[in-house]
Design an enzyme around this catalytic site. Structure first.
Site, short mmCIF file in Angstrom:
data_model
loop_
_atom_site.label_atom_id
_atom_site.label_comp_id
_atom_site.label_asym_id
_atom_site.label_seq_id
_atom_site.Cartn_x
_atom_site.Cartn_y
_atom_site.Cartn_z
CE LYS A 159 -0.19 -0.38 4.99
NZ LYS A 159 -0.91 -0.87 6.14
CE1 TYR A 215 11.08 33.27 0.71
CE2 TYR A 215 11.25 30.89 0.94
CZ TYR A 215 11.01 32.00 0.16
OH TYR A 215 10.71 31.86 -1.16
#
Ligand SMILES: *Cc1c(COP(=O)(O)O)cnc(C)c1O
Length: 810
Positions: free
Chosen positions: A482, A705
């Site tokens: 999965k 930033y």
């Protein structure tokens, strides 16, 4: 030539049948059958597969000669010839030892804990095409691999080069009789496989048995007990040593990337392309062997130039034209060609297969025989198209019975590449190093940015085998693939699991199953969360849904009846305490009533899931879950008057609760190297990128930033092209996360950006382009998960889809 009568004689077996057919190929893995003629199959009762089980299928494919320890049923006995022996592996070894006895050539036998394969490959590379040599393909150094390697010795060979690996006492003696090295090379003693030996001394003594009849042993003199022990062993034979600090035949010094070597009156000064200790040691072993063989310094200079620290492995990745590229061009010989063609054949994801093949050097065969053998292999594997490159290969073009085109050089091939339709194909690039197939690879490869997730298929197989070894003989494995196989890939992983014959695959959603079917996966597939809109796909692609509630039960039941299905396989999910999905214990009688009304459904398995299999503090709860599960299953079996297959354990459960294995176990994260029992698992994933830019920043400046990366002292900053959009989470900003660059960890500085991150590499000796590892064998995923306050599952599945997956295989 060998025939079965001779095999019986050599291995003290008994012949059944005429036993007069000739034997040219030895086969131990039924999956590797290419041509059935002149094949002798050894039915080895292995740890995971019993070779005897494949005899009927092989007979149907035309194989007619077998060595067995148990005779098959009568109907098969009449259809083929058999030699019955006491021990099939011993028989294989005796045949190889017998073959070896016909050759009186120098044979180099390499053993030691680490570096065997690399040293062997480097010796072969450095001798280049100056000698015709037969050598171990890949790392076929085991009790089975060694005889298969030695069997490849052929008339034209001037040299044999074989490696021997052992895991248990008693094994080396057997390998010695097969390899019979005249020159022994000992790499080093590490702690691999230590668990099966009572002491390091015992392990060393065992390894040295390879050199029993050797004229000389080559080793590193470190002045320690290992060296002393080898020296003592060498009183009966010559020794030839190298050292950095002790007296030795070959003395070396390493000075700032320059390796200075002195031997007799020769002096060499080599600048080397790597600095890690292991590579330098491997190189010194190689150089020392060349010195021993009498090559002069000119030759050694040229030889070392041919050795590059290229990864010795095969790479599989997606190409530009909806295709898959397998690049296996670090070397080329018959053995590795055969392995690569097998790997190509296992690939089912595209309808067409293309082989790009260059001349082969260092083969141990005369050209004509060599290309005859090559053509037999290629014709048997039947790629749809072959592109041959090189002047040696060209004259033999008529031997290849398939669509093929030939080119004098790689440059010519590249110029013509556009003439061929390579869309939706699997392309194997198999070339000698001199042909620079990496240039072809560059053209075909899909360009993405420099961040890739490397998935190591050998590590994955190793981990799978570990979990298999924990199982009782009648339990089998369901692998949970999965979530894109925990982030590692879909059909690529499924393909190798199919090759290793796991029982089932389980996906989360039907789409994933449909995709696997489209890529040639035939294994039974279980769908954990089916939805009404998937019913059509379930039936069409033979996907087996998990039924976990009454709504699904009745709507699916109705649909199956409408479609005229009978006995359609479904799996029942029982809730025993996880409280996520499934039928409750109190539902069981009602569930039985409802199931009895479903004529089209067949309950293949009933299973449950443990909530806390990895945590000892919840063990009592786990046992309670198992008890409830057993009770529910008993009721189901009673009601339907048959056995229903059961499974309860996930990875941690397999390691901790062997008593609950039932019919299947469901393996997930363990496959990727996570163990709760400290087992020797290998990390499968390696997320890496490389340094894009380096700059100096001064006190008072800031990085990134929000100006959060403050600089108090002069710093060196590296920018790497990975950001939160790749799964490098923003929470790793400002020193919380670290990355691994050439041996050390360096912290993130400032905020992680979307596509880039800055790293504080002050004091490091690194350059633009150097590799940066985010997680991998060098930096365990558990540690990274710790910084993120999460579990390895989330780290693995968070690597973004845009990060290219590359599959590697040693
Ligand atoms: C994911 C999953 C597993 C595998 O769990 P791991 O802890 O990764 O081994 C097993 N069973 C079910 C039902 C699952 O959803």
């Amino acid at each position: 030539m060998l025939n079965l009568k001779k095999v019986a004689e050599i291995s003290q077996g008994e012949c059944l049948g005429s036993c007069s057919g000739q034997v040219k190929y030895l086969l131990t893995d039924s999956r590797k059958l290419t041509l059935p003629e002149q094949v002798l199959f050894f039915a080895i009762p292995g740890k995971y597969h019993n070779g005897h089980a494949y005899i009927p299928a092989l007979i149907k494919k035309g194989v007619s000669q077998f060595v067995v320890s148990e005779l098959p049923e009568k109907q098969w006995l009449e259809k083929a010839d058999f030699v019955k022996v006491h021990d099939v592996i011993s028989a294989l070894q005796s045949v190889a030892a017998w073959w070896r006895s016909y050759f009186s050539l120098p044979v180099i036998g390499v053993t030691g804990s680490n570096g065997k394969t690399i040293v062997k490959e480097w010796i072969a590379q450095s001798l280049g095409d100056t000698v015709r040599m037969t050598r171990t393909p890949g790392s076929y150094n085991s009790q089975i691999g060694v005889p298969l390697s030695v069997w490849m010795l052929s008339d034209g060979a001037q040299f044999g080069l074989f490696e021997a690996g052992i895991s248990f006492p008693g094994e080396m003696e057997k390998l010695q009789t097969i390899i019979k090295p005249t020159i022994g090379l000992f790499t080093n003693l590490g702690d691999a496989h230590q668990e099966n030996f009572s002491s390091f001394t015992q392990k060393l003594e065992e390894k040295l048995k390879l050199f029993k009849n050797a004229d000389v042993v080559i080793y590193r003199n470190e002045g320690d007990w290992v060296s002393e022990k080898i020296e003592a062993y060498c009183t009966e034979r010559k020794k030839f040593t190298w050292s950095f600090k002790e007296e030795a035949d070959v003395e070396a010094q390493l000075d700032d990337g320059v390796l200075k070597v002195q031997y007799a009156n020769q002096k060499l000064s080599l600048s080397i392309p790597f600095s890690d200790k292991a590579s330098v040691e491997n190189l010194m072993h190689t150089i020392t062997l060349l010195c021993y063989l009498g090559y002069d310094s000119d030759f050694i200079y040229r030889a070392v130039a041919k050795i590059r620290a290229v990864p010795m492995r095969l790479e599989q990745k997606s190409g530009r034209a909806h295709n898959t590229i397998i690049n296996d061009s670090y070397n080329s010989d018959l053995g590795s060609l055969s392995n690569a063609l097998d790997f190509l054949e296992q690939q089912k994801q595209h309808p067409r297969k293309v082989l790009v093949l260059s001349d082969i050097f260092q083969s141990g065969y005369a050209k004509e025989n060599l290309y005859k053998e090559v053509s037999v292999l290629v014709n048997a594997h039947k790629p749809d198209l072959m592109l041959g490159v090189g002047k040696d290969l060209m004259p033999y073009r008529e031997l290849f019975h398939l669509e093929s085109h030939f080119f004098k050089s790689t440059t010519e091939l590249i110029a013509a590449l556009g003439d061929f339709d390579l869309t939706d194909t699997t392309i194997l690039l198999k070339g000698s190093r001199a042909f620079h197939f990496e240039e072809v690879d560059k053209i075909l490869e899909e360009k993405t940015h420099r961040t890739v997730l490397e998935v190591n298929l050998n590590a994955l197989t190793h981990n799978l085998n570990y979990f298999k070894s924990l199982l009782k003989p009648d339990a089998d494995i369901i692998v949970m693939v999965k979530a894109f196989s925990y982030g590692s890939g879909s059909h690529e992983i499924a393909n190798i699991l199919q090759y290793h014959r796991v029982a089932y695959l389980a996906v989360a959603f039907a789409d994933e199953g449909v995709d696997l079917r489209a890529r040639g996966i035939d294994l039974p597939i279980m769908v954990m969360n089916p939805h009404i809109s998937d019913f059509d796909s379930l039936v069409r692609y033979r996907l087996e849904p998990v039924v976990f509630d009454y709504g699904m039960l009745s709507s699916l039941g109705k649909y199956l009846v409408q479609q005229g299905e009978r006995r359609f396989s479904v799996h029942l999910k029982l809730n025993t305490g996880m409280n996520r999905s499934g039928f409750n214990p109190s539902d069981i009688d009602n569930l039985i009533d409802e199931l009895k009304k479903q004529p089209a459904m067949y309950v293949q398995t009933a299973f449950s899931h443990l909530a806390s299999s990895d945590e000892p503090m919840h063990d009592k709860f786990t046992h309670d879950q198992a008890r409830v599960y057993n009770t529910m299953c008993k009721k189901l079996e009673l009601a339907f008057d048959r056995n229903i297959k059961k499974h309860l354990l996930n990875s941690a459960g397999i390691e901790r609760f062997r008593e609950y294995q039932f019919d299947y176990v469901r393996l997930g994260i363990g496959l990727y190297g996570i163990s709760v029992a400290d087992a020797d698992l290998k990390q499968v994933g390696r997320l890496r990128t490389s340094i894009a830019q380096i700059r100096d920043v001064m006190p008072g400046e800031t990085v990134g930033y929000g100006r959060s990366g403050e600089v108090e002292n002069p710093k060196k900053i590296a920018t790497i092209p990975i950001g939160y959009a790749d799964g490098f989470r923003r929470i790793l900003s400002n020193g919380r996360g670290k990355v691994f660059i050439s041996g050390n960890l360096y912290p993130v500085i400032g905020n992680v950006c979307m596509d880039m991150t800055m790293i504080d590499i002050t004091g490091a000796n690194v350059e633009v382009g150097d590799e940066v590892v985010i997680f991998g064998p060098e930096l365990p995923i558990e540690e990274v998960a710790g910084w993120l306050e999460t579990i390895p599952y989330e780290v693995l599945t968070s690597v973004a889809a845009r990060v290219k997956r590359i599959y590697v295989k040693d």
